[in-house]
Write a protein that holds these residues in place. Structure first.
Motif, PDB file in Angstrom:
ATOM      1  N   LEU A 183       0.850  -1.189   0.000  1.00 48.78           N
ATOM      2  CA  LEU A 183       0.000   0.000   0.000  1.00 48.78           C
ATOM      3  C   LEU A 183       0.887   1.241   0.000  1.00 48.78           C
ATOM      4  O   LEU A 183       1.677   1.446   0.927  1.00 48.78           O
ATOM      5  CB  LEU A 183      -0.909   0.005   1.225  1.00 48.78           C
ATOM      6  N   PRO A 184       0.770   2.116  -1.010  1.00 48.83           N
ATOM      7  CA  PRO A 184       1.630   3.313  -1.066  1.00 48.83           C
ATOM      8  C   PRO A 184       1.370   4.236   0.120  1.00 48.83           C
ATOM      9  O   PRO A 184       0.246   4.344   0.609  1.00 48.83           O
ATOM     10  CB  PRO A 184       1.228   3.982  -2.392  1.00 48.83           C
ATOM     11  N   ALA A 185       2.418   4.918   0.557  1.00 47.41           N
ATOM     12  CA  ALA A 185       2.282   5.847   1.678  1.00 47.41           C
ATOM     13  C   ALA A 185       1.255   6.946   1.415  1.00 47.41           C
ATOM     14  O   ALA A 185       0.475   7.292   2.311  1.00 47.41           O
ATOM     15  CB  ALA A 185       3.645   6.449   2.018  1.00 47.41           C
ATOM     16  N   PRO A 186       1.198   7.512   0.198  1.00 52.29           N
ATOM     17  CA  PRO A 186       0.162   8.538  -0.052  1.00 52.29           C
ATOM     18  C   PRO A 186      -1.253   7.991   0.098  1.00 52.29           C
ATOM     19  O   PRO A 186      -2.143   8.694   0.584  1.00 52.29           O
ATOM     20  CB  PRO A 186       0.443   8.977  -1.494  1.00 52.29           C
ATOM     21  N   ALA A 187      -1.471   6.749  -0.325  1.00 52.63           N
ATOM     22  CA  ALA A 187      -2.805   6.154  -0.189  1.00 52.63           C
ATOM     23  C   ALA A 187      -3.158   5.964   1.282  1.00 52.63           C
ATOM     24  O   ALA A 187      -4.312   6.164   1.693  1.00 52.63           O
ATOM     25  CB  ALA A 187      -2.862   4.820  -0.930  1.00 52.63           C
ATOM     26  N   TRP A 188      -2.183   5.571   2.076  1.00 54.28           N
ATOM     27  CA  TRP A 188      -2.405   5.408   3.527  1.00 54.28           C
ATOM     28  C   TRP A 188      -2.764   6.757   4.148  1.00 54.28           C
ATOM     29  O   TRP A 188      -3.713   6.860   4.936  1.00 54.28           O
ATOM     30  CB  TRP A 188      -1.134   4.846   4.159  1.00 54.28           C
ATOM     31  N   ALA A 189      -2.029   7.806   3.781  1.00 55.13           N
ATOM     32  CA  ALA A 189      -2.297   9.139   4.328  1.00 55.13           C
ATOM     33  C   ALA A 189      -3.654   9.664   3.882  1.00 55.13           C
ATOM     34  O   ALA A 189      -4.385  10.287   4.660  1.00 55.13           O
ATOM     35  CB  ALA A 189      -1.188  10.103   3.900  1.00 55.13           C
ATOM     36  N   ASP A 190      -4.018   9.414   2.620  1.00 53.95           N
ATOM     37  CA  ASP A 190      -5.321   9.850   2.123  1.00 53.95           C
ATOM     38  C   ASP A 190      -6.451   9.151   2.873  1.00 53.95           C
ATOM     39  O   ASP A 190      -7.490   9.764   3.157  1.00 53.95           O
ATOM     40  CB  ASP A 190      -5.442   9.561   0.627  1.00 53.95           C
ATOM     41  N   ALA A 191      -6.254   7.874   3.185  1.00 56.91           N
ATOM     42  CA  ALA A 191      -7.273   7.133   3.917  1.00 56.91           C
ATOM     43  C   ALA A 191      -7.478   7.716   5.309  1.00 56.91           C
ATOM     44  O   ALA A 191      -8.619   7.871   5.779  1.00 56.91           O
ATOM     45  CB  ALA A 191      -6.880   5.656   4.013  1.00 56.91           C
ATOM     46  N   GLU A 192      -6.378   8.076   5.980  1.00 54.98           N
ATOM     47  CA  GLU A 192      -6.498   8.652   7.324  1.00 54.98           C
ATOM     48  C   GLU A 192      -7.192  10.006   7.286  1.00 54.98           C
ATOM     49  O   GLU A 192      -8.036  10.321   8.133  1.00 54.98           O
ATOM     50  CB  GLU A 192      -5.108   8.789   7.933  1.00 54.98           C
ATOM     51  N   GLN A 193      -6.890  10.808   6.275  1.00 58.13           N
ATOM     52  CA  GLN A 193      -7.539  12.108   6.150  1.00 58.13           C
ATOM     53  C   GLN A 193      -9.037  11.939   5.862  1.00 58.13           C
ATOM     54  O   GLN A 193      -9.871  12.661   6.413  1.00 58.13           O
ATOM     55  CB  GLN A 193      -6.888  12.924   5.040  1.00 58.13           C
ATOM     56  N   THR A 194      -9.371  10.978   5.014  1.00 62.57           N
ATOM     57  CA  THR A 194     -10.775  10.720   4.703  1.00 62.57           C
ATOM     58  C   THR A 194     -11.550  10.325   5.951  1.00 62.57           C
ATOM     59  O   THR A 194     -12.647  10.829   6.214  1.00 62.57           O
ATOM     60  CB  THR A 194     -10.885   9.606   3.646  1.00 62.57           C
ATOM     61  N   LEU A 195     -10.980   9.428   6.741  1.00 63.62           N
ATOM     62  CA  LEU A 195     -11.658   8.982   7.953  1.00 63.62           C
ATOM     63  C   LEU A 195     -11.834  10.130   8.943  1.00 63.62           C
ATOM     64  O   LEU A 195     -12.894  10.272   9.571  1.00 63.62           O
ATOM     65  CB  LEU A 195     -10.871   7.845   8.598  1.00 63.62           C
ATOM     66  N   ALA A 196     -10.811  10.965   9.088  1.00 66.12           N
ATOM     67  CA  ALA A 196     -10.908  12.091  10.015  1.00 66.12           C
ATOM     68  C   ALA A 196     -11.971  13.079   9.560  1.00 66.12           C
ATOM     69  O   ALA A 196     -12.758  13.591  10.370  1.00 66.12           O
ATOM     70  CB  ALA A 196      -9.552  12.789  10.140  1.00 66.12           C
ATOM     71  N   ASP A 197     -12.011  13.362   8.260  1.00 70.10           N
ATOM     72  CA  ASP A 197     -13.015  14.298   7.740  1.00 70.10           C
ATOM     73  C   ASP A 197     -14.425  13.742   7.914  1.00 70.10           C
ATOM     74  O   ASP A 197     -15.338  14.452   8.342  1.00 70.10           O
ATOM     75  CB  ASP A 197     -12.747  14.586   6.260  1.00 70.10           C
ATOM     76  N   GLU A 198     -14.616  12.466   7.561  1.00 67.34           N
ATOM     77  CA  GLU A 198     -15.949  11.874   7.644  1.00 67.34           C
ATOM     78  C   GLU A 198     -16.407  11.725   9.091  1.00 67.34           C
ATOM     79  O   GLU A 198     -17.607  11.749   9.374  1.00 67.34           O
ATOM     80  CB  GLU A 198     -15.953  10.503   6.951  1.00 67.34           C
ATOM     81  N   ALA A 199     -15.467  11.578  10.024  1.00 68.90           N
ATOM     82  CA  ALA A 199     -15.838  11.449  11.444  1.00 68.90           C
ATOM     83  C   ALA A 199     -16.513  12.701  11.968  1.00 68.90           C
ATOM     84  O   ALA A 199     -17.293  12.637  12.923  1.00 68.90           O
ATOM     85  CB  ALA A 199     -14.597  11.132  12.280  1.00 68.90           C
ATOM     86  N   THR A 200     -16.223  13.858  11.360  1.00 69.60           N
ATOM     87  CA  THR A 200     -16.871  15.096  11.794  1.00 69.60           C
ATOM     88  C   THR A 200     -18.281  15.228  11.241  1.00 69.60           C
ATOM     89  O   THR A 200     -19.025  16.122  11.657  1.00 69.60           O
ATOM     90  CB  THR A 200     -16.051  16.324  11.349  1.00 69.60           C
ATOM     91  N   ARG A 201     -18.667  14.349  10.307  1.00 73.14           N
ATOM     92  CA  ARG A 201     -19.996  14.420   9.691  1.00 73.14           C
ATOM     93  C   ARG A 201     -20.917  13.297  10.142  1.00 73.14           C
ATOM     94  O   ARG A 201     -22.143  13.423  10.051  1.00 73.14           O
ATOM     95  CB  ARG A 201     -19.878  14.370   8.168  1.00 73.14           C
TER      96      ARG A 201
END
Length: 446
Positions: free
Chosen positions: A125-143
């Motif tokens: 799993l590429p590092a950028p994909a891992w980072a994008d996944a964490e950002q997505t989860l953090a953003d969606e957690a606020t909604r």
């Protein structure tokens, strides 16, 4: 939900509760920062404790499990230092930001950490994909609440690390009974027994699975949720391809016609040949005739204003008739001022197969934010009601489970279609700012 608007005292109480929860969540992050400071400074070595976890057990008199959780969360969400003493960002920087602001709680954090640990084990799993996944989860957690966030996490994992489910075990049955009795007011009483414990466990698993809450606004007691789940099960069995409609005998004739119920079950509108269109998931439809004054139906007047009548003579509140008319085989016999029939049904009132299939795909189940009811347990709801001139079209419809369908029809929630997706605006009592929330299937930004 009450139709009365909250007064000043109630608004103040709601605001105190909202601000209080934000403060508690921020304090929770401050607590993690204190744990991280103890961990970075290796205070446990000075005090003679074996680890920071053991130190916290003694210092705060907490359990070993809670101490382990706090240390693990602090290492993921708080700033770190390298072996050379350089300052490093948190391992989960986006999650740390929204946790520090109080926008997410412990349940959100647990889901994100579990998901990211799973992604840590994905080879290649590429590092950028891992980072994008964490950002997505953090953003969606606020909604979303924890349930909606878990749905987002599941879709992420299915995309980045697909995994199959184990097949269910077959169930057995024996010596069972189910007894019914009717009261004069039409109430149905029943009791039953299942002798095989395996059957009993299977029954409880299904009913309790159907009885889960639809979201934080669902305040029904467990007993009510269970019987509502049983109703959903019966409705699904009565659908065109459900088990209750599979009653033909060896010669193609319906079995035991003498005991068939008076209310008929609609036949499938069309059959699909082998290799044709996939099955459309929809609930079973009641076939009822409701006689009601046109003005009462359009304005949904209350008990004093008017009511509809079923064939049995039972009264139906106009608001209930409007809800049923969304996606049931209801024949509304609308009467004019002289009680003459003005309209008996309308050809395009209910969603056809193509629209229903598109709704199933777009919404993925109940479109209400945070609800995870599957498509087959949902009804097609007109955003602009059909009785008010709304079209039976994809951009004017969304799927709603029975609970949220009632909530939308009888509560203060409103729906708007924005860019082909339903958005739900809560009443002030839920959100003073009345900020719209995205509905439908939780989506992973691409």
């Amino acid at each position: 939900m009450s139709e009365r608007e909250p007064g000043p005292a109630e608004r103040a109480a709601l605001e105190r509760a909202r601000v209080g929860e934000l403060a508690r969540r921020r304090e929770g992050y401050t607590r993690l920062e204190q744990v991280a400071e103890l961990d970075r400074s290796a205070v446990a070595e000075v005090t003679g404790d074996r680890s920071t976890e053991r130190l916290l057990e003694e210092l705060w008199r907490i359990s070993a499990a809670e101490a382990r959780r706090l240390v693990a969360e602090s290492r993921d969400l708080c700033p770190r230092r390298s072996l050379l003493g350089e300052a490093l960002a948190p391992r989960l920087p986006c999650t740390a930001t929204v946790a520090a602001s109080g926008e997410i709680g412990p349940a959100h954090i647990a889901i994100i950490r579990t998901t990211m640990r799973r992604l840590d084990r994905v080879e290649g799993l590429p590092a950028p994909a891992w980072a994008d996944a964490e950002q997505t989860l953090a953003d969606e957690a606020t909604r979303w609440g924890p349930r909606g966030l878990q749905a987002v996490a599941d879709r992420l994992l299915a995309h980045l690390d697909p995994d199959g489910d184990e097949p269910p075990e077959e169930a057995r049955s024996r010596d069972d009974e189910l007894l019914f009795s009717h009261r004069r007011d039409g109430t149905l009483l029943f009791r039953g027994r299942m002798g095989d414990p395996v059957d009993g466990e299977a029954f409880l698993e299904v009913i309790d699975g159907l009885a889960t809450r639809c979201g934080p606004e669902d305040q029904r007691e467990l007993a009510r949720r269970r019987v509502d789940g049983l109703k959903d099960l019966v409705a699904d069995a009565r659908s065109p391809r459900g088990i209750a409609t599979d009653t033909t005998g060896p010669e193609g004739r319906p079995e035991d016609q003498s005991e068939a119920p008076s209310a008929s079950i609609p036949e499938p509108r069309r059959g699909h040949p082998a290799g044709g269109a996939p099955r459309v998931e929809r609930p079973g439809r009641a076939l009822l005739t409701i006689t009601i004054d046109h003005r009462w139906l359009r304005e949904a007047l209350g008990e004093r204003g008017g009511f509809g009548l079923l064939d049995s003579g039972a009264r139906v509140h106009p608001a209930t008739a409007r809800r049923w008319a969304c996606d049931a085989a209801v024949i509304p016999v609308v009467l004019g001022s002289r009680s003459e029939p003005l309209d008996v049904g309308r050809a395009q009132r209910t969603a056809g197969d193509a629209i229903r299939r598109a709704l199933d795909l777009r919404d993925g189940g109940c479109a209400f934010p945070g609800c995870d009811r599957r498509p087959r347990r949902c009804q097609a709801h007109h955003v602009d009601h059909w009785l008010d001139g709304g079209e039976t079209a994809l951009d004017n419809m969304c799927l709603l489970c029975s609970f949220h369908h009632q909530l939308v029809h009888h509560g203060h929630w409103t729906i708007r279609m924005i860019d082909g997706r339903p958005w739900f605006t809560p009443p002030w009592i839920i959100d003073p700012g009345r900020r719209p929330r995205p509905g439908g299937r939780p989506r992973v930004p691409t």
